[in-house]
Design an enzyme around this catalytic site. Structure first.
Site, PDB file in Angstrom:
ATOM      1  N   HIS A   1     -20.176  -8.461  56.679  1.00  0.00           N
ATOM      2  CA  HIS A   1     -20.139  -9.585  55.740  1.00  0.00           C
ATOM      3  C   HIS A   1     -19.127 -10.625  56.217  1.00  0.00           C
ATOM      4  CE1 HIS A   1     -21.834  -7.555  51.954  1.00  0.00           C
ATOM      5  NE2 HIS A   1     -21.762  -6.556  52.811  1.00  0.00           N
TER       6      HIS A   1
ATOM      7  N   ARG B   1     -26.544 -16.596  47.852  1.00  0.00           N
ATOM      8  CA  ARG B   1     -26.011 -15.282  48.208  1.00  0.00           C
ATOM      9  C   ARG B   1     -27.051 -14.154  48.076  1.00  0.00           C
ATOM     10  NH1 ARG B   1     -21.100 -12.109  47.378  1.00  0.00           N
ATOM     11  NH2 ARG B   1     -21.432 -10.284  46.078  1.00  0.00           N
TER      12      ARG B   1
ATOM     13  N   GLU C   1     -23.703 -15.691  54.484  1.00  0.00           N
ATOM     14  CA  GLU C   1     -22.662 -15.227  55.403  1.00  0.00           C
ATOM     15  C   GLU C   1     -23.193 -15.249  56.832  1.00  0.00           C
ATOM     16  OE1 GLU C   1     -21.629 -11.496  53.497  1.00  0.00           O
ATOM     17  OE2 GLU C   1     -21.024 -12.530  51.659  1.00  0.00           O
TER      18      GLU C   1
ATOM     19  N   HIS D   1     -25.872 -10.592  52.442  1.00  0.00           N
ATOM     20  CA  HIS D   1     -25.618 -11.800  51.653  1.00  0.00           C
ATOM     21  C   HIS D   1     -26.033 -13.013  52.470  1.00  0.00           C
ATOM     22  CE1 HIS D   1     -22.582  -9.394  49.113  1.00  0.00           C
ATOM     23  NE2 HIS D   1     -23.726  -9.511  48.465  1.00  0.00           N
TER      24      HIS D   1
ATOM     25  N   GLU E   1     -15.444  -7.678  56.513  1.00  0.00           N
ATOM     26  CA  GLU E   1     -15.461  -9.071  56.063  1.00  0.00           C
ATOM     27  C   GLU E   1     -14.889  -9.875  57.218  1.00  0.00           C
ATOM     28  OE1 GLU E   1     -16.774 -10.198  53.340  1.00  0.00           O
ATOM     29  OE2 GLU E   1     -16.798  -8.515  51.932  1.00  0.00           O
TER      30      GLU E   1
END
Ligand SMILES: *[C@@H]1O[C@H](CO)[C@@H](O)[C@H](O)[C@H]1NC(C)=O
Ligand SMILES: *[C@@H]1O[C@H](CO)[C@@H](O)[C@H](O)[C@H]1NC(C)=O
Ligand SMILES: *[C@@H]1O[C@H](CO)[C@@H](O)[C@H](O)[C@H]1NC(C)=O
Ligand SMILES: [Zn+2]
Length: 375
Positions: free
Chosen positions: A237, A167, A112, A109, A311
């Site tokens: 991410h 994104r 990020e 993405h 994440e």
């Protein structure tokens, strides 16, 4: 941008696009080349506490493989939609041992940014320490690391030039009516069944079909061709401070769900011990949301035993725009979590698993021999 840096960024783009179809760029670069004497920057002064433009990351990849030729090699993976080359770094200690593979990709993405920063940090840490740090040396005796620092290169560049919060990839759809596929909805795992959109205007557009995008094709192709040897698939991410296990596309549990949670929880504890950051661990569909077509679920479905999505920071304050002064702490703590997972994967595979296999085979063989000797 400083003039010298600008020159070399342009140079980097030119060299790495390898196609020379940016005419004005070629002319501009040519003019500047004549005044450039020294390399734009040495690896020694590369800052791991800053976000880097793609041209700098390309440059970093080739410099790092030049500096450590015995352990790092740069490999071509495929071309992006906008025909930029994708490379991954293979970190491998030469030996006759049969190795297993750890895969890590960052930046699927575009916005990020902390993710590519972590992939670079990870590579740096391994290379700076593999000689003297027994923990890392041990991992490298039986494991090769394949690191893709920026998966969605076109999107990443677009976040630097045009829209910081972009994104998706940059593929064109509906005759140029809209742009970009969510590459983490484009893998062949229950493609576009849930938590993804068939409308190309949406942030979670799943693409024209499963693995329709050159970037996902490139990654799937490599992993598929080596799947017997890939022990662990890590995809990085931000944000949310989560360690996610399969699945996203169903609430059903994966075959080794308990084991994945246990290894993940241990990693989250190791992470927290570094700077006190809290992470949650669980299956995507349980603790985040339902989503189909993710690379992690696909990796699990083709039989890779350990598959995790990280994440990274933060938990909502800065979201995708994590300040540079948090890069170091974020990378340090994430490194602890990743090493914890790798230690566990290593131990499970090279001790309980292979040792166990040998033992039971040996036992079975001796029983067979004993049995046959009765006749
Ligand atoms: C997706 O996976 C299924 C098996 O689950 C396979 O039959 C199909 O060919 C795959 N499609 C693509 C585009 O790879
Ligand atoms: C979930 O498990 C049930 C029961 O085994 C099965 O019928 C169903 O197909 C599974 N769902 C998915 C999406 O795999
Ligand atoms: C998010 O971060 C803030 C500030 O550090 C903290 O107070 C809060 O408890 C965190 N929330 C979660 C869910 O970790
Ligand atoms: Zn993401």
């Amino acid at each position: 941008m400083k003039p010298l840096l600008g020159t070399l960024c342009l140079l980097g783009m030119l060299v790495h696009s390898g196609l020379g179809h940016h005419r004005s760029l070629v002319q501009q670069t040519q003019k500047l080349v004549d005044t450039t004497v020294t390399p734009w920057r040495s690896l020694e002064t590369y800052s791991y506490n800053k976000y880097h433009r793609m041209e700098e990351i390309y440059q970093w990849m080739s410099q790092i493989s030049e500096k450590y030729p015995d352990v790092v090699t740069q490999h071509f993976l495929g071309m992006t939609y906008e025909t930029r080359p994708m490379y991954y770094l293979k970190i491998s200690q030469p030996s006759d041992n049969t190795k297993k593979i750890i895969w890590m990709d960052c930046g699927i993405h575009a916005r990020e940014w902390i993710a590519p920063a972590f992939c670079q940090w990870f590579v740096k840490e391994i290379l700076q320490n593999y000689r003297d740090n027994s923990r890392i040396r041990r991992l490298l005796t039986y494991l090769d690391f394949y690191v893709l620092p920026v998966l969605n290169i076109d999107g990443y560049i677009y976040t630097w030039t045009t829209d910081r919060l972009w994104r998706k990839s940059r593929s064109s759809h509906d005759d140029g009516a809209c742009f970009g596929t969510d590459l983490n909805r484009n893998f062949n795992s229950s493609w576009c069944s849930i938590g993804a959109s068939k409308n190309c205007l949406d942030e979670t557009f799943c693409g024209a079909g499963p693995v329709s995008e050159p970037e996902t094709k490139a990654v799937s192709g490599l992993i598929e061709s080596k799947k017997e040897d890939v022990l662990c698939f890590l995809t990085i991410h931000s944000y949310g401070q989560l360690i996610l296990t399969p699945y996203g596309y169903t609430k059903n549990k994966s075959s080794n769900h308990e084991e994945l949670i246990q290894v993940g929880q241990k990693a989250a504890n190791a992470l927290k011990a570094k700077h006190g950051t809290n992470y949650r661990v669980g299956a995507s569909a349980d603790i985040l949301y339902a989503l189909s077509g993710s690379s992690r679920d696909w990796a699990k479905d083709i039989g890779i035993p350990f598959a995790y999505t990280f994440e990274l920071r933060d938990n909502g304050t800065y979201q995708f725009v994590l300040p540079e002064d948090q890069i170091q702490d974020t990378c340090e703590e994430t490194m602890e979590a990743v090493l914890s997972i790798l230690d566990d994967v290593y131990a499970k595979y090279w001790h309980s698993n292979s040792a166990g296999r040998v033992t039971s085979t040996t036992v079975a063989l001796s029983l067979l021999v004993a049995f046959m000797s009765l006749f």
